[in-house]
Design an enzyme around this catalytic site. Structure first.
Site, PDB file in Angstrom:
ATOM      1  CG  ASP A 131       0.437  -2.697   6.274  1.00  0.00           C
ATOM      2  OD1 ASP A 131      -0.567  -2.845   6.993  1.00  0.00           O
ATOM      3  OD2 ASP A 131       0.419  -2.014   5.230  1.00  0.00           O
ATOM      4  CD  GLN A 142      -6.954  -4.929   3.833  1.00  0.00           C
ATOM      5  OE1 GLN A 142      -7.901  -5.709   3.942  1.00  0.00           O
ATOM      6  NE2 GLN A 142      -7.123  -3.637   3.631  1.00  0.00           N
ATOM      7  CE  LYS A 188      -7.588  -0.786   6.060  1.00  0.00           C
ATOM      8  NZ  LYS A 188      -8.486  -0.522   4.929  1.00  0.00           N
ATOM      9  CG  HIS A 220      -1.946   0.985   1.336  1.00  0.00           C
ATOM     10  ND1 HIS A 220      -1.711   2.285   1.698  1.00  0.00           N
ATOM     11  CD2 HIS A 220      -3.288   0.885   1.119  1.00  0.00           C
ATOM     12  CE1 HIS A 220      -2.861   2.947   1.698  1.00  0.00           C
ATOM     13  NE2 HIS A 220      -3.830   2.125   1.349  1.00  0.00           N
ATOM     14  CB  CYS A 280      -3.693   3.075  -1.719  1.00  0.00           C
ATOM     15  SG  CYS A 280      -4.781   4.470  -1.410  1.00  0.00           S
TER      16      CYS A 280
END
Length: 419
Positions: free
Chosen positions: A213, A216, A239, A136, A377
């Site tokens: 990261d 997700q 999220k 991203h 993104c």
């Protein structure tokens, strides 16, 4: 097509259980343009259960106050609720200590915090930072800024045709000059699950630190930062069925203690004089000013909601939705799925020959179906596949197979209209 009554095949919950969970999300009962809402944009943000909405309302209705510095009852109640979320996040990601949890506005701010503190202290001219080709923008731009400032080099691990990470290339690019590997655990554009444990083990052997990261992955996968042995882990509340504007950074204590401060102001200090300032202990050293109190408190309700269901059951349900949607989409002439790695979460991106993704998205919206279109993104990733963007349908615990049937029928109609 297979009916929604098969949802319980791979889970211990019955269809009525899943329908009851769905009913806890008020927004899912609304209509969009005269059609029942079908919400398949969960990778961008998930919808919120009533318990999260109630937690926000309860704070503002009953104990709205600033935290940590007040001695009156409302301030003490707000502080207790706020700090209870820190404990919940510690448990949610498997951290050893609550002091290793730093509240941020989300994954983007968490990555920037590491770049501007650890990065500025430890990255020097000639050093290398390693990321992947599926990152991203929030895990690209901060490192570009840092590399430009320090004279360091940003290297990129390529993505295979099936959307998986080239692990052979990763091992070739990793060297003694690599000071940091910053890697997404789950691609927001492809759904690919990366082998972060292998990446972390190799990076540590090379002497590099690793930031994961988890924007997700946190909602789909069991997260244990101690078992993973990552140095930093970031995720966003919105999220994981929580509010917007709040997230968390996990960092190993020894790293957080050695890093310079991120922002200056109230709360992150011990003492201030015109001659100098001493800084607060962890975690407050990185939490300057009045925080996002209400949304942080409500984040605990979201994490408790997930824990109450169980990630294993949620994952089984979502995997079944993914398998069903993938098979149905592949049967549509001219449609191509982008990203078919062996390890994926409940997200499918696709293009249709001769049709721009945005046109598909607009017509689906007219039928009450919310999907995401564009580059997500991840412009470098779209360039790698030679496309302007994709249509992305992403699934959550409240979605049903009957909704996928609606999507498939709508796609057939849309393609017919546009060709």
């Amino acid at each position: 097509m297979e009916g929604a009554d098969s949802l319980s095949l791979n889970t211990s919950r019955t269809l009525s259980d899943w329908l009851a969970l769905r009913q806890q999300f008020p927004i899912l009962s609304r209509e969009v343009k005269g059609k029942p809402l079908v919400y398949f944009d969960n990778a961008a943000t998930s919808q919120k259960p009533q318990v999260v909405i109630d937690a926000l309302s309860h704070y503002y209705s009953y104990y709205n106050a600033n935290i940590h510095r007040g001695i009156h009852t409302l301030a003490e109640e707000a502080t207790m609720a706020y700090e209870a979320t820190r404990d919940a996040v510690r448990d949610f990601v498997g951290a050893a200590e609550r002091e290793e949890i730093i509240f941020t506005r989300g994954t983007t701010e968490a990555i920037n915090l590491v770049a501007y503190t650890w990065g500025r202290k430890h990255i020097s001219e000639g050093d290398e930072i390693l990321i992947s080709g599926m990152e991203h923008h929030s895990n690209i731009v901060p490192w570009q800024i840092l590399c430009a400032e320090k004279g360091a080099l940003l290297k990129v691990v390529p993505v295979e045709d099936d959307g998986s990470l080239s692990m052979s290339a990763f091992h070739e690019l990793l060297s003694e000059r690599t000071k940091l590997v910053s890697i997404v655990q789950v691609s927001n554009a492809l759904g690919t699950v990366n082998p972060v444990k292998e990446i972390i083990d190799a990076a540590h052997r090379a002497g590099a630190k690793v930031l994961v990261d988890g924007a997700q992955s946190a909602v789909h996968l069991d997260i244990d930062v101690q078992d993973m042995d990552c140095d930093f882990f970031a995720f966003s509340g919105h999220k994981v069925y929580g509010p917007t504007g709040v997230g968390a950074l996990y960092g190993k204590r020894e790293l957080l203690e050695s890093m310079p401060v991120f922002q200056g102001g109230g709360e992150m200090i011990k003492e201030v004089s015109f001659e100098g300032t001493t800084y607060a202990d962890l975690p407050y050293k990185y939490e300057a000013g009045t925080p996002n109190i209400a949304d942080t408190i409500a984040l605990k309700a979201a994490l408790d909601f997930i824990s109450g269901i169980g990630k294993a059951q949620i994952r089984a349900h979502e995997d079944e939705l993914l398998a069903y949607a993938t098979a149905e989409l592949k049967a549509i002439p001219g449609l191509k799925i982008i990203g078919e790695a062996a390890q994926k979460v409940s997200l499918v991106s696709f293009v249709v020959e001769g049709i721009h993704p945005q046109d598909i998205g607009v017509l689906l919206d007219n039928m009450g179906i919310a999907v995401r279109t564009g580059h997500h993104c991840t412009q470098p990733l779209m360039k790698r596949f030679g496309i302007p963007g994709t249509v992305r349908a992403s699934f959550a615990l409240y979605n049903e197979k009957t909704e996928i049937d609606v999507l498939i029928a709508a796609l057939h109609k849309t393609i017919k209209m546009l060709t």
